[in-house]
Design an enzyme around this catalytic site. Structure first.
Site, PDB file in Angstrom:
ATOM      1  N   GLU A   1     -47.933 -37.458  19.101  1.00 35.02           N
ATOM      2  CA  GLU A   1     -47.572 -38.159  20.202  1.00 35.02           C
ATOM      3  C   GLU A   1     -46.020 -38.701  20.144  1.00 35.02           C
ATOM      4  O   GLU A   1     -45.313 -39.046  21.207  1.00 35.02           O
ATOM      5  CB  GLU A   1     -48.564 -38.791  20.744  1.00 35.02           C
TER       6      GLU A   1
ATOM      7  N   GLU B   1     -64.380 -34.725   2.843  1.00 36.07           N
ATOM      8  CA  GLU B   1     -64.111 -36.402   2.735  1.00 36.07           C
ATOM      9  C   GLU B   1     -64.541 -36.801   1.212  1.00 36.07           C
ATOM     10  O   GLU B   1     -64.348 -38.027   1.003  1.00 36.07           O
ATOM     11  CB  GLU B   1     -64.727 -37.006   4.041  1.00 36.07           C
TER      12      GLU B   1
END
Length: 271
Positions: free
Chosen positions: A81, A112
């Site tokens: 953004e 992960e």
């Protein structure tokens, strides 16, 4: 101090399935109200990390976010953004997630759990001492993130983190740790809730403060935003009208010519 994983502690609520929709929403909202106060307690830590981010960006470095699951997605969201909001290059702030881009939409099993993959992913981006890396993990125990930060430390790359467990392995690894202790989740262990909200708030603060300090805001306006849709073009026109005290038509003409609000304002006197 011994490490207690408060993000995994039992919810204060029980028999959730017996609650009405109204009760569920009220109780979730009550929990959410506490998050901003938890962030407030961490402001001194957030300030130290943000100042280091600004220092690195001003010196020509980049900011990396690295995480898994919800934490990784939030980092990617914040990074993605910044270019449209502040007009910075896409390469300035980069979000990395365990499991790669496919993990943005769909969880990748066990991604992960690799202690080595995070550093490999950073190396793919030609990470260097000029850059800064922020590891994001609500639990503060994610091997992908901790392993990456350990290698960064070994290679003289500045590290920070955003976690929701004080004294976690991640917080102890990062040079500039931020621990926002939000306590137990409404649904036990569902750290996409309060912990995720806390991480989003901190990310907003870091990137917005950094962009302002880098001169990407004028007054309180996003003068470097990308004009990527009609709504943003209209907003740009209004900014120019207000700043220069000119008509809508004049503002539209300036914006069409300069393709950027800042440039339109700065070049007005030369028209």
């Amino acid at each position: 101090m011994s490490f207690i994983k408060t993000t995994e502690s039992d919810s204060k609520y029980n028999h959730l399935e017996e609650m009405s929709v109204s009760e569920l929403l009220k109780n979730i909202n009550d929990e959410d109200k506490s998050v901003a106060f938890s962030v407030e307690k961490a402001l001194p830590q957030i300030e130290k990390l943000t100042e280091k981010v600004i220092e690195k960006l001003k010196a020509g470095g980049r900011l990396f976010y690295i995480g898994a699951g919800t934490s990784g997605r939030l980092g990617i969201l914040d990074a993605s953004e910044c270019p449209p909001t502040f007009g910075v290059p896409h390469e300035l702030i980069i979000g990395l997630i365990a499991g790669g881009d496919s993990a943005i939409r769909k969880a990748v099993e066990f991604a992960e759990d690799s202690e080595n993959q995070g550093w490999k992913d950073l190396q793919q981006e030609n990470i260097s001492e000029k850059d800064i890396v922020i590891g994001i993990a609500a639990s503060g125990t994610t091997p992908y993130v901790i392993g990456a930060l350990k290698k960064c430390n070994e290679n003289n790359i500045v590290t920070g983190c955003i976690t929701c467990n004080e004294g976690s392995p991640l917080a102890l690894t990062a040079q500039f740790p931020v621990a926002v202790v939000v306590g137990s989740e409404f649904v036990t262990g569902s750290s996409r809730m309060k912990a995720g909200t806390a991480q989003k708030l901190v990310l907003n603060m870091i990137s917005t403060a950094a962009m302002i300090q880098l001169g990407r805001v004028k007054g309180n306006k996003m003068v470097d935003m990308q004009l990527s849709n009609n709504k943003l073009v209209d907003r740009g026109v209004r900014m120019i009208m207000t700043e220069l005290n000119i008509s809508e038509r004049e503002a539209q003409t300036l914006l069409e010519k300069h393709k950027n609000v800042r440039n339109a304002i700065n070049n007005f006197q030369d028209e």
